[in-house]
Design an enzyme around this catalytic site. Structure first.
Site, PDB file in Angstrom:
ATOM      1  N   ASP A   9      -7.838   5.220  -0.433  1.00 18.97           N
ATOM      2  CA  ASP A   9      -7.031   5.061  -1.641  1.00 18.97           C
ATOM      3  C   ASP A   9      -6.840   6.438  -2.270  1.00 18.97           C
ATOM      4  O   ASP A   9      -7.699   7.311  -2.161  1.00 18.97           O
ATOM      5  CB  ASP A   9      -7.723   4.125  -2.632  1.00 18.97           C
ATOM      6  CG  ASP A   9      -6.876   3.869  -3.877  1.00 18.97           C
ATOM      7  OD1 ASP A   9      -5.939   3.063  -3.794  1.00 18.97           O
ATOM      8  OD2 ASP A   9      -7.150   4.500  -4.914  1.00 18.97           O
ATOM      9  N   GLU A  11      -5.472   8.594  -5.895  1.00 16.72           N
ATOM     10  CA  GLU A  11      -4.974   8.639  -7.262  1.00 16.72           C
ATOM     11  C   GLU A  11      -3.963   9.777  -7.307  1.00 16.72           C
ATOM     12  O   GLU A  11      -4.195  10.849  -6.730  1.00 16.72           O
ATOM     13  CB  GLU A  11      -6.103   8.872  -8.263  1.00 16.72           C
ATOM     14  CG  GLU A  11      -7.158   7.776  -8.286  1.00 16.72           C
ATOM     15  CD  GLU A  11      -6.604   6.388  -8.554  1.00 16.72           C
ATOM     16  OE1 GLU A  11      -5.593   6.285  -9.293  1.00 16.72           O
ATOM     17  OE2 GLU A  11      -7.158   5.408  -8.026  1.00 16.72           O
ATOM     18  N   HIS A 147      -9.166   2.043 -10.439  1.00 19.47           N
ATOM     19  CA  HIS A 147      -8.293   3.210 -10.582  1.00 19.47           C
ATOM     20  C   HIS A 147      -9.022   4.529 -10.365  1.00 19.47           C
ATOM     21  O   HIS A 147      -8.559   5.575 -10.829  1.00 19.47           O
ATOM     22  CB  HIS A 147      -7.572   3.208 -11.939  1.00 19.47           C
ATOM     23  CG  HIS A 147      -6.669   2.033 -12.116  1.00 19.47           C
ATOM     24  ND1 HIS A 147      -5.561   1.818 -11.336  1.00 19.47           N
ATOM     25  CD2 HIS A 147      -6.730   0.995 -12.991  1.00 19.47           C
ATOM     26  CE1 HIS A 147      -4.965   0.701 -11.714  1.00 19.47           C
ATOM     27  NE2 HIS A 147      -5.658   0.176 -12.715  1.00 19.47           N
ATOM     28  N   ASP A 152     -11.806   2.036  -5.510  1.00 17.90           N
ATOM     29  CA  ASP A 152     -10.711   1.164  -5.070  1.00 17.90           C
ATOM     30  C   ASP A 152     -10.709   1.026  -3.550  1.00 17.90           C
ATOM     31  O   ASP A 152     -10.396  -0.047  -3.010  1.00 17.90           O
ATOM     32  CB  ASP A 152      -9.361   1.708  -5.546  1.00 17.90           C
ATOM     33  CG  ASP A 152      -9.081   1.370  -7.009  1.00 17.90           C
ATOM     34  OD1 ASP A 152      -9.882   0.635  -7.609  1.00 17.90           O
ATOM     35  OD2 ASP A 152      -8.065   1.841  -7.548  1.00 17.90           O
TER      36      ASP A 152
END
Length: 246
Positions: A9, A11, A147, A152
Site C-alpha cells: 500500500d 500513501e 491510512h 493498510d
C-alpha cells in the site's frame, strides 16, 4: 490460487500518478498465509505535504524530512517484491504510482497481481461499501492505524486471506493472479505560448515563479497560470501589449 505474495500500500500526495508523489510505502511478504517479512519506508516528495494530506494520513513534512534517497527506496522495495505476485486494495492505484517511479529510475515493475476490491465486488455485491475500512469492519479485521501504508497493507493481506477462506473454492478464478497492464500517459511539455505568458505574468505582477519553465509540463504550466491569475489577477491590456505595472 495465489497463496504466496507481497501485499503493499502507498500513501501519496494526491490521486494522480502523473503529477502527485509517494510519501510512504508499506508492504508485507506472505508465504502460505503467514507474514514472513515486512517493509515500511517514508519517501520525501519534491513538494511539501499539504495540511489536507497530513490530516488524512498523519504524515507530516517533519516525518519525511530524513527519508533516504528515493531511488534507493524504490530499488529496495522492488527487490523486496522479487518474483512474487502483488496484492492490494484498489491495486491499480498503487501499481500506477510504483510503475511510474520505477520507470523514472530506469527500473522494471512488470507484475502479476490480485485486487481485493475487485474480489469483494464479485463476492459481496450487497455490501453497501467495498472500502478497505468497511470490509475490515465487516469481517472483524482490526486495522490499528488506517491510512498508514504498512498497516493498510497488513489489513489488506488479512482481508485477502479471509476472502480466500470463504470464497477460494467456489470462486477460484478470482484468486488467480493476472498481468497488471498500465500505459503511462505521454507527458506533453509546456507550449511556447504558455512559457511566454508565465514570463509576462511574473514581470507584470513582480513575482518569482520559482520553477524552471523549460521543464514544465503542459498541465503544470496551466495550473501555474491559473494560480497566478487567481492570486494576483489578470494583466490590463493597453494598445495590444502587456504593460508592466508601475
Amino acid at each position: 490460487m495465489v497463496n504466496s505474495y507481497v501485499c503493499f500500500d502507498l500513501e501519496t500526495t494526491g490521486l494522480s500518478p502523473e503529477k502527485d508523489e509517494i510519501i510512504e510505502i508499506g508492504a508485507v511478504k506472505v508465504e502460505e498465509g503467514k507474514v514472513i517479512e515486512r517493509f515500511s519506508r517514508f519517501v520525501k516528495p519534491d513538494q511539501p505535504i499539504s495540511p489536507m494530506v497530513t490530516a488524512l494520513t498523519g504524515i507530516s513534512n517533519d516525518m519525511v524530512a530524513d527519508a533516504g534517497p528515493t531511488d534507493q527506496t524504490i530499488y529496495d522495495f522492488l527487490y523486496f517484491c522479487g518474483e512474487y505476485p502483488v496484492v492490494g486494495h484498489n491495486l491499480m492505484f498503487d501499481y500506477r504510482f510504483t510503475y511510474r517511479y520505477a520507470k523514472k529510475y530506469y527500473m522494471d515493475f512488470q507484475k502479476e497481481g490480485l485486487d481485493t476490491l475487485k474480489i469483494a465486488r464479485k463476492v459481496l455485491p450487497d455490501l453497501p461499501s467495498k472500502s478497505l475500512e468497511n470490509l475490515c469492519s465487516h469481517y472483524g479485521i482490526v486495522n490499528s492505524s488506517a491510512h498508514r501504508a504498512y498497516h493498510d497493507a497488513l489489513a489488506t493481506a488479512k482481508l485477502y486471506q479471509t476472502l480466500k477462506y470463504y470464497f477460494g473454492t467456489s470462486e477460484e478464478k478470482l484468486f488467480t493472479a493476472a498481468p497488471l497492464v498500465w500505459k503511462q500517459k505521454k507527458i506533453q511539455p509546456a507550449t511556447k505560448r504558455q512559457k511566454e505568458y508565465l514570463k509576462e505574468l511574473a514581470k507584470y505582477h513582480k513575482i518569482d515563479i520559482n520553477s524552471d519553465l523549460e521543464t514544465l509540463t503542459r498541465s503544470e504550466a496551466s495550473r501555474m497560470i491559473d494560480k497566478i491569475l487567481f492570486q494576483h489577477g489578470r494583466m490590463e491590456r493597453q494598445r495590444g501589449s502587456w504593460p508592466v505595472k508601475k
